[in-house]
Design a protein around this motif. Structure first.
Motif, PDB file in Angstrom:
ATOM      1  N   LEU A  13       0.832  -1.204   0.000  1.00 48.03           N
ATOM      2  CA  LEU A  13       0.000   0.000   0.000  1.00 48.03           C
ATOM      3  C   LEU A  13       0.864   1.250   0.000  1.00 48.03           C
ATOM      4  O   LEU A  13       0.597   2.208  -0.731  1.00 48.03           O
ATOM      5  N   LYS A  14       1.924   1.253   0.791  1.00 47.25           N
ATOM      6  CA  LYS A  14       2.830   2.399   0.847  1.00 47.25           C
ATOM      7  C   LYS A  14       3.469   2.649  -0.514  1.00 47.25           C
ATOM      8  O   LYS A  14       3.538   3.790  -0.970  1.00 47.25           O
ATOM      9  N   ALA A  15       3.914   1.602  -1.178  1.00 42.95           N
ATOM     10  CA  ALA A  15       4.517   1.752  -2.509  1.00 42.95           C
ATOM     11  C   ALA A  15       3.500   2.316  -3.496  1.00 42.95           C
ATOM     12  O   ALA A  15       3.814   3.202  -4.302  1.00 42.95           O
ATOM     13  N   PHE A  16       2.260   1.817  -3.419  1.00 43.50           N
ATOM     14  CA  PHE A  16       1.200   2.325  -4.285  1.00 43.50           C
ATOM     15  C   PHE A  16       0.950   3.809  -4.022  1.00 43.50           C
ATOM     16  O   PHE A  16       0.858   4.611  -4.954  1.00 43.50           O
ATOM     17  N   LEU A  17       0.834   4.193  -2.750  1.00 43.90           N
ATOM     18  CA  LEU A  17       0.576   5.587  -2.393  1.00 43.90           C
ATOM     19  C   LEU A  17       1.724   6.500  -2.795  1.00 43.90           C
ATOM     20  O   LEU A  17       1.504   7.620  -3.263  1.00 43.90           O
ATOM     21  N   GLU A  18       2.963   6.030  -2.604  1.00 46.97           N
ATOM     22  CA  GLU A  18       4.109   6.842  -3.003  1.00 46.97           C
ATOM     23  C   GLU A  18       4.108   7.092  -4.505  1.00 46.97           C
ATOM     24  O   GLU A  18       4.529   8.141  -4.962  1.00 46.97           O
ATOM     25  N   ARG A  19       3.623   6.129  -5.258  1.00 47.49           N
ATOM     26  CA  ARG A  19       3.610   6.270  -6.716  1.00 47.49           C
ATOM     27  C   ARG A  19       2.449   7.139  -7.195  1.00 47.49           C
ATOM     28  O   ARG A  19       2.598   7.915  -8.117  1.00 47.49           O
ATOM     29  N   TRP A  20       1.274   7.001  -6.588  1.00 51.24           N
ATOM     30  CA  TRP A  20       0.075   7.605  -7.161  1.00 51.24           C
ATOM     31  C   TRP A  20      -0.567   8.739  -6.371  1.00 51.24           C
ATOM     32  O   TRP A  20      -1.397   9.465  -6.921  1.00 51.24           O
ATOM     33  N   SER A  21      -0.238   8.950  -5.106  1.00 52.73           N
ATOM     34  CA  SER A  21      -0.975   9.946  -4.325  1.00 52.73           C
ATOM     35  C   SER A  21      -0.714  11.375  -4.790  1.00 52.73           C
ATOM     36  O   SER A  21      -1.651  12.171  -4.898  1.00 52.73           O
ATOM     37  N   ILE A  22       0.522  11.722  -5.075  1.00 52.93           N
ATOM     38  CA  ILE A  22       0.796  13.092  -5.507  1.00 52.93           C
ATOM     39  C   ILE A  22       0.249  13.353  -6.909  1.00 52.93           C
ATOM     40  O   ILE A  22      -0.366  14.403  -7.129  1.00 52.93           O
ATOM     41  N   PRO A  23       0.410  12.440  -7.871  1.00 52.03           N
ATOM     42  CA  PRO A  23      -0.260  12.686  -9.155  1.00 52.03           C
ATOM     43  C   PRO A  23      -1.785  12.812  -9.013  1.00 52.03           C
ATOM     44  O   PRO A  23      -2.402  13.651  -9.674  1.00 52.03           O
ATOM     45  N   ALA A  24      -2.383  12.007  -8.150  1.00 56.73           N
ATOM     46  CA  ALA A  24      -3.832  12.115  -7.933  1.00 56.73           C
ATOM     47  C   ALA A  24      -4.183  13.462  -7.315  1.00 56.73           C
ATOM     48  O   ALA A  24      -5.177  14.101  -7.707  1.00 56.73           O
ATOM     49  N   LEU A  25      -3.382  13.920  -6.374  1.00 62.84           N
ATOM     50  CA  LEU A  25      -3.614  15.228  -5.753  1.00 62.84           C
ATOM     51  C   LEU A  25      -3.456  16.342  -6.782  1.00 62.84           C
ATOM     52  O   LEU A  25      -4.235  17.297  -6.801  1.00 62.84           O
ATOM     53  N   ARG A  26      -2.465  16.222  -7.664  1.00 66.10           N
ATOM     54  CA  ARG A  26      -2.234  17.226  -8.714  1.00 66.10           C
ATOM     55  C   ARG A  26      -3.452  17.325  -9.634  1.00 66.10           C
ATOM     56  O   ARG A  26      -3.944  18.418  -9.924  1.00 66.10           O
ATOM     57  N   VAL A  27      -3.975  16.183 -10.056  1.00 69.15           N
ATOM     58  CA  VAL A  27      -5.136  16.177 -10.948  1.00 69.15           C
ATOM     59  C   VAL A  27      -6.377  16.703 -10.221  1.00 69.15           C
ATOM     60  O   VAL A  27      -7.145  17.494 -10.779  1.00 69.15           O
ATOM     61  N   ALA A  28      -6.573  16.290  -8.983  1.00 67.97           N
ATOM     62  CA  ALA A  28      -7.731  16.761  -8.216  1.00 67.97           C
ATOM     63  C   ALA A  28      -7.668  18.275  -7.998  1.00 67.97           C
ATOM     64  O   ALA A  28      -8.679  18.972  -8.146  1.00 67.97           O
ATOM     65  N   LEU A  29      -6.490  18.778  -7.652  1.00 66.28           N
ATOM     66  CA  LEU A  29      -6.312  20.220  -7.463  1.00 66.28           C
ATOM     67  C   LEU A  29      -6.607  20.957  -8.762  1.00 66.28           C
ATOM     68  O   LEU A  29      -7.305  21.982  -8.779  1.00 66.28           O
ATOM     69  N   GLY A  30      -6.097  20.424  -9.864  1.00 63.12           N
ATOM     70  CA  GLY A  30      -6.373  21.027 -11.170  1.00 63.12           C
ATOM     71  C   GLY A  30      -7.851  21.033 -11.494  1.00 63.12           C
ATOM     72  O   GLY A  30      -8.395  22.026 -11.995  1.00 63.12           O
ATOM     73  N   ALA A  31      -8.522  19.927 -11.206  1.00 66.83           N
ATOM     74  CA  ALA A  31      -9.955  19.835 -11.494  1.00 66.83           C
ATOM     75  C   ALA A  31     -10.762  20.852 -10.685  1.00 66.83           C
ATOM     76  O   ALA A  31     -11.703  21.463 -11.205  1.00 66.83           O
ATOM     77  N   VAL A  32     -10.380  21.047  -9.433  1.00 62.84           N
ATOM     78  CA  VAL A  32     -11.073  22.039  -8.601  1.00 62.84           C
ATOM     79  C   VAL A  32     -10.915  23.436  -9.206  1.00 62.84           C
ATOM     80  O   VAL A  32     -11.882  24.195  -9.306  1.00 62.84           O
ATOM     81  N   PHE A  33      -9.707  23.768  -9.638  1.00 62.26           N
ATOM     82  CA  PHE A  33      -9.497  25.099 -10.192  1.00 62.26           C
ATOM     83  C   PHE A  33     -10.157  25.275 -11.555  1.00 62.26           C
ATOM     84  O   PHE A  33     -10.647  26.360 -11.868  1.00 62.26           O
ATOM     85  N   VAL A  34     -10.206  24.235 -12.359  1.00 64.04           N
ATOM     86  CA  VAL A  34     -10.934  24.335 -13.630  1.00 64.04           C
ATOM     87  C   VAL A  34     -12.421  24.554 -13.348  1.00 64.04           C
ATOM     88  O   VAL A  34     -13.047  25.445 -13.934  1.00 64.04           O
ATOM     89  N   ALA A  35     -12.976  23.779 -12.427  1.00 62.54           N
ATOM     90  CA  ALA A  35     -14.406  23.884 -12.134  1.00 62.54           C
ATOM     91  C   ALA A  35     -14.777  25.280 -11.621  1.00 62.54           C
ATOM     92  O   ALA A  35     -15.731  25.893 -12.108  1.00 62.54           O
ATOM     93  N   PHE A  36     -14.014  25.784 -10.647  1.00 61.12           N
ATOM     94  CA  PHE A  36     -14.347  27.100 -10.096  1.00 61.12           C
ATOM     95  C   PHE A  36     -13.945  28.228 -11.038  1.00 61.12           C
ATOM     96  O   PHE A  36     -14.559  29.292 -11.039  1.00 61.12           O
ATOM     97  N   GLY A  37     -12.907  28.014 -11.841  1.00 58.84           N
ATOM     98  CA  GLY A  37     -12.491  29.035 -12.807  1.00 58.84           C
ATOM     99  C   GLY A  37     -13.513  29.191 -13.916  1.00 58.84           C
ATOM    100  O   GLY A  37     -13.871  30.313 -14.294  1.00 58.84           O
ATOM    101  N   VAL A  38     -14.008  28.096 -14.447  1.00 55.99           N
ATOM    102  CA  VAL A  38     -14.971  28.145 -15.545  1.00 55.99           C
ATOM    103  C   VAL A  38     -16.254  28.862 -15.111  1.00 55.99           C
ATOM    104  O   VAL A  38     -16.859  29.598 -15.903  1.00 55.99           O
ATOM    105  N   LEU A  39     -16.662  28.688 -13.868  1.00 63.19           N
ATOM    106  CA  LEU A  39     -17.864  29.383 -13.380  1.00 63.19           C
ATOM    107  C   LEU A  39     -17.761  30.895 -13.569  1.00 63.19           C
ATOM    108  O   LEU A  39     -18.759  31.559 -13.859  1.00 63.19           O
ATOM    109  N   LYS A  40     -16.571  31.423 -13.422  1.00 66.90           N
ATOM    110  CA  LYS A  40     -16.394  32.878 -13.479  1.00 66.90           C
ATOM    111  C   LYS A  40     -16.488  33.431 -14.898  1.00 66.90           C
ATOM    112  O   LYS A  40     -16.578  34.632 -15.089  1.00 66.90           O
ATOM    113  N   PHE A  41     -16.467  32.563 -15.905  1.00 71.02           N
ATOM    114  CA  PHE A  41     -16.663  33.020 -17.289  1.00 71.02           C
ATOM    115  C   PHE A  41     -18.119  33.393 -17.559  1.00 71.02           C
ATOM    116  O   PHE A  41     -18.413  34.077 -18.527  1.00 71.02           O
TER     117      PHE A  41
END
Length: 178
Positions: A37-65
């Motif tokens: 589990l630790k090896a899996f998390l080390e490999r995928w948690s930060i990329p998942a966080l990067r994509v999730a963070l990006g998705a939040v900003f796209v969603a809230f950014g698009v609303l402002k258009f």
């Protein structure tokens, strides 16, 4: 046809011998699962966080258009007005914010331009947190943060997420803390 009992002396079972449970133990198996589990998390948690963070900003950014859709339009316009000494406000402030947030989000989601997206987020966070200084009366009531204040304060979590993503995305040698 006769069957040979399994306990017949001199006969060995075919295949690997089973390892007694006492030698492997439940704790060893749990430790192995934890390591996987630790090896899996080390490999995928930060990329998942990067994509999730990006998705939040796209969603809230698009609303402002779209005028009248984002609940923070008046706050965005007022913040840009203060930060630019009245040069930028109104719909231009919303469009600029929408562009910054959406571009940052798309850059983070793509992963290719993650460092650029992090720079855009740093710029966005200045504007996002400025109301705490400029408009505390609108963000806090006698009983605590208003709904608008909660909307702004939740960005502390997004900033922490951006710092974690930056720790992986930025290049350069790692130096130990002294």
């Amino acid at each position: 046809m006769s069957t040979i009992p399994a306990t017949t002396p001199g006969l060995q079972p075919i295949g690997p011998r089973p390892v007694p449970v006492s030698r492997i133990g439940v704790l060893d198996r749990l430790a192995a699962l934890e390591a996987m589990l630790k090896a899996f998390l080390e490999r995928w948690s930060i990329p998942a966080l990067r994509v999730a963070l990006g998705a939040v900003f796209v969603a809230f950014g698009v609303l402002k258009f779209f005028p009248g859709v984002s609940p923070v339009e008046p706050l965005v316009e007022a913040t840009w007005g203060v930060l630019t000494f009245g040069l930028v406000g109104g719909q231009l402030a919303l469009v600029l914010t929408a562009i910054i947030e959406t571009v940052a989000g798309v850059a983070l989601i793509s992963g290719v331009f993650a460092r650029f997206g992090l720079v855009m987020l740093a710029i966005a966070f200045v504007g996002i947190l400025s109301p705490l200084v400029f408009f505390p009366g609108e963000l806090f009531a006698a009983t605590g943060p208003t709904l608008l204040g909660q909307y702004v304060l939740k960005n502390v979590v997004l900033i922490a997420a951006a710092l974690v993503v930056a720790s992986k995305a930025l290049r350069g040698p790692v130096r130990s803390a002294r």
